[in-house]
Scaffold this active site. Structure first.
Site, PDB file in Angstrom:
ATOM      1  CG  ASN A   1      -5.128  -9.862   0.202  1.00 31.54           C
ATOM      2  OD1 ASN A   1      -4.878  -9.899   0.975  1.00 31.54           O
ATOM      3  ND2 ASN A   1      -6.118 -10.620  -0.857  1.00 31.54           N
ATOM      4  NE  ARG A   2      -1.584  -2.638   0.297  1.00 32.80           N
ATOM      5  CZ  ARG A   2       0.314  -2.024  -0.735  1.00 32.80           C
ATOM      6  NH1 ARG A   2       1.760  -2.371   0.586  1.00 32.80           N
ATOM      7  NH2 ARG A   2       0.439  -1.488  -1.282  1.00 32.80           N
TER       8      ARG A   2
END
Ligand SMILES: Cc1cc2nc3c(=O)[nH]c(=O)nc-3n(C[C@H](O)[C@H](O)[C@H](O)COP(=O)(O)O)c2cc1C
Length: 400
Positions: A209-210
């Site tokens: 994920n970011r």
């Protein structure tokens, strides 16, 4: 409004070049900075650099511009003095009240908060003389940042490295905003998770994920500045270890769970800021998954990851332990946040809206902190440290 006046003292350590970055951060954020280097500091970075970057004349001695009485005025007029790097020698002089150059005179005349960021070889830092000088300065109300662990001059590594300029800047920003406050988390152990877990598919690919980890690191730094013993569980952040914080590196959600369960046994508070993958691939291919001519790829089957926040909230490791979760939402932000708070059973939930260009990787954040007691604390758009301070304010209140 006048810009806050900051004196940046630079003493003669190899890390003097890093003070240029600190100076840039201070000036760009609206501070009027006067650099006062020692004569030794000028062996490392010249007066021209300090003068050009600060827009002020630079002098090491009390004998220049005597009609302006700089040895008294610079300290008297300052809102903050920060010495970075602070050598063993300058710490000793400050602790004993010596005044044989412009910086040491300034330290004696300043009545504003003073921050020291020491940097030296481990032996110098650990020497009882240095430790006693640091204790003296702290007793008198100065903020002495713990040095970081890492590469020192030459091939040596150990404790004594100058903390990153961003970290020193945050301490300065905090002290200017709040003054030198009593360390309200002193004697407390807090655990913070940061970053984003990565769930491997094969040796080269993962589902991730970011999350950058910046919010979690801001929480760790701020808690350390407030006197807490901090364990930071870092998932794939690539960020430098904050000074004075125990950092444990983890990769996957399962590894993070193990690290959390180990760290929380004696924790007073736990803040789960890491973005933990809800699912992981059911199988892990030990070799790289290859394309097969004319064939569709095999589907990726996902299985649930453990819900760490719910687990530690339901079965608290210690009575009175305060648990904080984060909810990164893209839609129906507040409604989803309230549902999540109830579902997880934590004490506080920091709800923020995220997206491709929002929050992730940015230096700033904006959130509402929901309390299990029904409270709502909005935190306006600002540095991630400001949100971190609010979280610790709310935690400190609950710890009593
Ligand atoms: C290459 C080199 C690197 C140095 N680095 C440090 C350092 O990181 N920390 C420190 O306390 N002293 C360091 N020193 C020693 C100081 O420069 C020396 O103690 C000096 O007297 C400090 O003066 P000041 O405190 O007035 O700046 C270094 C010296 C040299 C030659």
């Amino acid at each position: 409004m006048d810009k806050p006046k900051v004196v940046l003292g630079v003493s003669g350590g190899i890390a003097a070049y890093k003070a240029c970055e600190l100076l840039r951060r201070l000036t760009e954020s609206g501070h009027d900075v006067r650099v006062v280097p020692t004569a030794s500091a000028l062996h490392f970075v010249g007066a021209a650099t300090w003068s050009a970057l600060s827009g002020h004349p630079v002098s090491t001695e009390v004998w220049d511009d005597v009609h302006e009485v700089p040895h008294v005025r610079i300290g008297q007029q300052a809102d903050l003095v920060v010495v970075a790097p602070a050598t063993a020698d300058t710490l000793a002089k400050a602790a004993h009240g010596l005044a044989d150059d412009l910086l040491t005179n300034t330290l004696l005349t300043a009545r504003c908060p003073v921050v020291f960021a020491p940097a030296m070889h481990t032996e110098m830092w650990e020497h009882p003389a240095t430790q006693e000088n640091v204790a003296t300065l702290r007793r008198r109300g100065a903020v002495v940042i713990e040095p970081a662990v890492g590469r020192l001059t030459g091939v040596d590594t150990g404790k004594g490295r100058l903390p990153e300029p961003a970290e020193i800047f945050e301490v300065c920003r905090r002290v200017l905003a709040r003054g030198v406050t009593e360390p309200d988390l002193k004697g407390r152990h807090v655990v913070v998770s940061a970053g984003g877990t990565r769930e491997p598919l094969d040796p080269v690919r993962f589902l991730g994920n970011r999350s950058s980890g910046k919010q979690g690191y801001a929480l760790a730094r701020t808690a350390a500045a407030r006197g807490a013993r901090v364990t930071l569980l870092a998932a794939n952040t690539g960020l430098p270890d904050p000074a004075g914080v125990d950092v444990v590196q983890v990769g996957t959600a399962v590894q993070l769970r193990e690290a959390v369960l180990k760290a929380v046994t004696d924790a007073d508070a736990v803040v789960m800021a890491a973005a933990v993958a809800d699912f992981r691939p059911e199988t892990y291919a030990t070799g790289k998954i290859k394309k097969k001519d004319g064939q569709d790829p095999d589907p990726i089957v996902l299985v649930r990851n453990p819900d760490i926040l719910a687990e530690i909230s339901t079965a608290r490791a210690r009575p009175g332990q305060v648990i904080v979760g984060f909810a990164a939402e893209t839609d129906d932000v507040m409604a989803n946040g309230r549902k999540k708070l109830e579902r997880k059973g934590c004490d506080l939930l920091v709800v923020n809206e995220v997206g491709e260009r929002k929050t992730f990787g940015s230096e700033e954040n904006e959130a509402v902190v929901l309390g299990a007691d029904g409270s709502e604390t909005p935190v306006p758009h600002g540095p991630k440290e400001a949100l971190a301070e609010t979280v610790w304010d709310l935690v400190a209140r609950r710890l009593g």
